[in-house]
Design a protein around this motif. Structure first.
Motif, PDB file in Angstrom:
ATOM      1  N   TYR A 273      -0.461  37.976  68.863  1.00  0.00           N
ATOM      2  CA  TYR A 273      -1.650  38.741  69.275  1.00  0.00           C
ATOM      3  C   TYR A 273      -1.937  38.763  70.826  1.00  0.00           C
ATOM      4  N   GLU A 274      -2.415  39.873  71.151  1.00  0.00           N
ATOM      5  CA  GLU A 274      -2.891  39.862  72.719  1.00  0.00           C
ATOM      6  C   GLU A 274      -4.347  39.958  72.857  1.00  0.00           C
ATOM      7  N   LEU A 275      -4.846  39.105  73.689  1.00  0.00           N
ATOM      8  CA  LEU A 275      -6.563  38.928  73.876  1.00  0.00           C
ATOM      9  C   LEU A 275      -6.697  39.913  74.756  1.00  0.00           C
ATOM     10  N   VAL A 276      -8.008  40.473  74.787  1.00  0.00           N
ATOM     11  CA  VAL A 276      -8.382  41.563  75.775  1.00  0.00           C
ATOM     12  C   VAL A 276     -10.032  41.212  75.910  1.00  0.00           C
ATOM     13  N   GLU A 277     -10.309  40.707  77.201  1.00  0.00           N
ATOM     14  CA  GLU A 277     -11.938  40.684  77.399  1.00  0.00           C
ATOM     15  C   GLU A 277     -12.120  41.855  78.172  1.00  0.00           C
ATOM     16  N   ASP A 278     -12.962  42.987  77.574  1.00  0.00           N
ATOM     17  CA  ASP A 278     -13.069  44.019  78.381  1.00  0.00           C
ATOM     18  C   ASP A 278     -14.201  44.923  77.843  1.00  0.00           C
ATOM     19  N   SER A 279     -14.636  45.914  78.486  1.00  0.00           N
ATOM     20  CA  SER A 279     -15.810  46.759  77.870  1.00  0.00           C
ATOM     21  C   SER A 279     -15.176  47.514  76.529  1.00  0.00           C
ATOM     22  N   ILE A 280     -16.022  47.817  75.720  1.00  0.00           N
ATOM     23  CA  ILE A 280     -15.765  48.233  74.521  1.00  0.00           C
ATOM     24  C   ILE A 280     -16.752  49.604  74.340  1.00  0.00           C
ATOM     25  N   SER A 281     -16.227  50.625  73.982  1.00  0.00           N
ATOM     26  CA  SER A 281     -16.729  51.803  73.946  1.00  0.00           C
ATOM     27  C   SER A 281     -17.139  52.064  72.361  1.00  0.00           C
ATOM     28  N   PRO A 282     -18.328  52.628  72.006  1.00  0.00           N
ATOM     29  CA  PRO A 282     -18.667  52.742  70.571  1.00  0.00           C
ATOM     30  C   PRO A 282     -17.680  53.618  70.105  1.00  0.00           C
ATOM     31  N   PHE A 283     -16.884  54.422  70.746  1.00  0.00           N
ATOM     32  CA  PHE A 283     -15.912  55.352  70.076  1.00  0.00           C
ATOM     33  C   PHE A 283     -14.614  54.339  69.675  1.00  0.00           C
ATOM     34  N   GLU A 284     -14.452  53.211  70.070  1.00  0.00           N
ATOM     35  CA  GLU A 284     -13.455  52.164  69.728  1.00  0.00           C
ATOM     36  C   GLU A 284     -13.834  51.767  68.403  1.00  0.00           C
ATOM     37  N   LEU A 285     -15.046  51.591  67.905  1.00  0.00           N
ATOM     38  CA  LEU A 285     -15.437  50.925  66.770  1.00  0.00           C
ATOM     39  C   LEU A 285     -14.641  51.728  65.361  1.00  0.00           C
ATOM     40  N   GLN A 286     -14.675  52.919  65.512  1.00  0.00           N
ATOM     41  CA  GLN A 286     -14.138  53.639  64.402  1.00  0.00           C
ATOM     42  C   GLN A 286     -12.550  53.567  64.413  1.00  0.00           C
ATOM     43  N   LYS A 287     -11.895  53.145  65.385  1.00  0.00           N
ATOM     44  CA  LYS A 287     -10.646  53.198  65.630  1.00  0.00           C
ATOM     45  C   LYS A 287      -9.847  51.713  65.064  1.00  0.00           C
ATOM     46  N   ALA A 288     -10.704  50.793  65.076  1.00  0.00           N
ATOM     47  CA  ALA A 288     -10.355  49.681  65.019  1.00  0.00           C
ATOM     48  C   ALA A 288      -9.761  49.489  63.481  1.00  0.00           C
ATOM     49  N   ASP A 289      -9.035  48.160  63.200  1.00  0.00           N
ATOM     50  CA  ASP A 289      -8.642  47.841  61.930  1.00  0.00           C
ATOM     51  C   ASP A 289      -9.601  46.818  61.360  1.00  0.00           C
ATOM     52  N   GLU A 290     -10.107  46.092  62.203  1.00  0.00           N
ATOM     53  CA  GLU A 290     -10.926  45.054  61.569  1.00  0.00           C
ATOM     54  C   GLU A 290     -12.011  44.686  62.927  1.00  0.00           C
ATOM     55  N   MET A 291     -13.246  44.212  62.460  1.00  0.00           N
ATOM     56  CA  MET A 291     -14.384  43.887  63.113  1.00  0.00           C
ATOM     57  C   MET A 291     -14.936  42.658  62.577  1.00  0.00           C
ATOM     58  N   PHE A 292     -15.387  41.703  63.402  1.00  0.00           N
ATOM     59  CA  PHE A 292     -16.002  40.603  63.043  1.00  0.00           C
ATOM     60  C   PHE A 292     -16.844  40.018  63.993  1.00  0.00           C
ATOM     61  N   ILE A 293     -17.977  39.142  63.668  1.00  0.00           N
ATOM     62  CA  ILE A 293     -19.328  38.594  64.330  1.00  0.00           C
ATOM     63  C   ILE A 293     -18.918  37.326  64.422  1.00  0.00           C
ATOM     64  N   THR A 294     -19.418  36.895  65.474  1.00  0.00           N
ATOM     65  CA  THR A 294     -19.119  35.070  65.404  1.00  0.00           C
ATOM     66  C   THR A 294     -20.386  34.481  65.956  1.00  0.00           C
ATOM     67  N   ASN A 295     -20.805  33.349  65.453  1.00  0.00           N
ATOM     68  CA  ASN A 295     -21.633  32.502  65.812  1.00  0.00           C
ATOM     69  C   ASN A 295     -21.502  31.107  65.180  1.00  0.00           C
TER      70      ASN A 295
END
Length: 280
Positions: free
Chosen positions: A223-245
Motif C-alpha cells: 500500500y501507498e500512504l498519502v496524506e493530502d487534501s481530499i475532494s468530495p468528488f474522490e469519495l464516490q471513486k473510492a473502493d473503501e472508506m473508514f473512520i477511526t477513533n
C-alpha cells in the motif's frame, strides 16, 4: 467516583458555573480506552495533551508527568471497580477560574471520569453505516482546529443534522471545501493500492488512532500512504472508506450517497492493530 485534582469525589457538583471550560470552552480533553488496567496508546495521548496545553498557553504543572497522570487514571479506575474491565476514560484539563476572555491565571486543574465499555479490544462492525457531507458550517484550518478542546459546536450541530437525516455520521469540510474528517474521528479512503487521509494542514484532528494507523500502513509494502487534501468528488471513486477513533478503532463506511463500499482493508488493518496492542 470522579477524580478532581487527585481527590476522589462522589458526584459531579464540584465544578462551579464560573469554570472556564464551561464558560468559555477553555479546556482540553483526551478520551482514552483502558483495557484491564492498561491505557491504550497512553504515550500518544499524553504528548498530544502536553502539546495542546502549550498551544493554549496553559501553565503545565511540574507534577504533570506521564507517570503521575497515568497513576491518577488508574486510581480512578480502581475506585470505580474498573481496573480489570474495559473502560472509557475522559481526562479534562481546564484553566482555573478568573477573568473574562482574558484569564487571570494560566494555572490548570484536571478532572478524570470513567465509564465501563463492553469490548476490551477492537472488533469490526458489519452493521450498515451511511454518511454524507455536512455543509452548514466549515472548519477553518489552523493549529486550533487540530486540538481536542471543549469548543465542539460544529460537531454537535452536525451530529443533530445526521440524526435528523437518518445518517450514522457526517463528513466535515474545511473552508477550502476539502473533506477534513468525520464528526467523531479521522477519515481514510482506499483506492486500489493507495490509502489516503487528509493532511493535518487541512485542519483535521491530530487523532491518536490516526497516528497508530499511519505507522501500521507505512509497514505494509503493498500500500501507498498519502496524506493530502481530499475532494468530495474522490469519495464516490473510492473502493473503501473508514473512520477511526480510539473508542471504536476502525469503523467501515457502507454507503455515501449512491456509492457503496467494501471493507477488506478495514478488516486487515484492524487485525494488525489488535496484534500491535497485544505486543505492546
Amino acid at each position: 467516583m470522579t477524580n478532581f485534582n487527585g481527590t476522589l469525589l462522589d458526584g459531579n457538583t464540584f465544578l462551579s458555573i464560573n469554570n472556564r471550560g464551561y464558560a468559555y470552552g477553555d479546556a482540553l480533553f483526551e478520551t482514552i480506552k483502558a483495557s484491564s488496567g492498561k491505557l491504550l496508546f497512553w504515550e500518544d495521548h499524553y504528548f498530544r495533551l502536553m502539546a495542546s496545553m502549550r498551544i493554549m498557553r496553559m501553565e503545565i504543572p511540574m507534577s504533570f508527568t506521564m507517570e503521575f497522570l497515568e497513576s491518577e487514571i488508574l486510581k480512578t479506575l480502581e475506585a470505580n471497580d474498573l481496573e480489570k474491565a474495559s473502560a472509557r476514560v475522559k481526562l479534562t484539563v481546564h484553566r482555573n477560574e478568573g477573568g473574562l476572555y482574558t484569564p487571570k491565571t494560566n494555572n490548570v486543574s484536571f478532572v478524570i471520569a470513567v465509564n465501563e465499555l463492553s469490548d476490551s479490544f477492537y472488533t469490526l462492525s458489519e452493521d450498515f453505516y451511511e454518511v454524507d457531507l455536512f455543509k452548514d458550517y466549515y472548519v477553518s484550518p489552523s493549529l486550533l482546529s487540530t486540538l481536542k478542546s471543549n469548543n465542539k459546536a460544529l460537531n454537535i450541530v452536525g451530529s443533530i443534522y445526521a440524526k435528523d437525516n437518518s445518517l450514522n455520521n457526517c463528513l466535515v469540510l474545511n473552508t477550502n471545501k476539502h473533506v477534513v474528517e468525520a464528526l467523531n474521528g479521522n477519515v481514510f479512503l482506499v483506492k486500489g493500492n493507495t490509502i489516503k487521509t487528509p493532511a493535518l494542514t487541512d485542519g483535521c484532528l491530530k487523532g491518536v488512532m490516526r497516528s497508530q494507523l499511519l505507522e501500521i500502513i507505512k509497514l505494509i509494502p503493498e500500500y501507498e500512504l498519502v496524506e493530502d487534501s481530499i475532494s468530495p468528488f474522490e469519495l464516490q471513486k473510492a473502493d473503501e472508506m473508514f473512520i477511526t477513533n480510539v473508542m471504536v478503532g476502525i469503523q467501515p463506511v457502507s454507503k455515501y450517497r449512491k456509492k457503496t463500499f467494501k471493507n477488506e482493508v478495514s478488516k486487515s488493518l484492524l487485525q494488525k492493530l489488535n496484534v500491535k496492542i497485544r505486543l505492546s
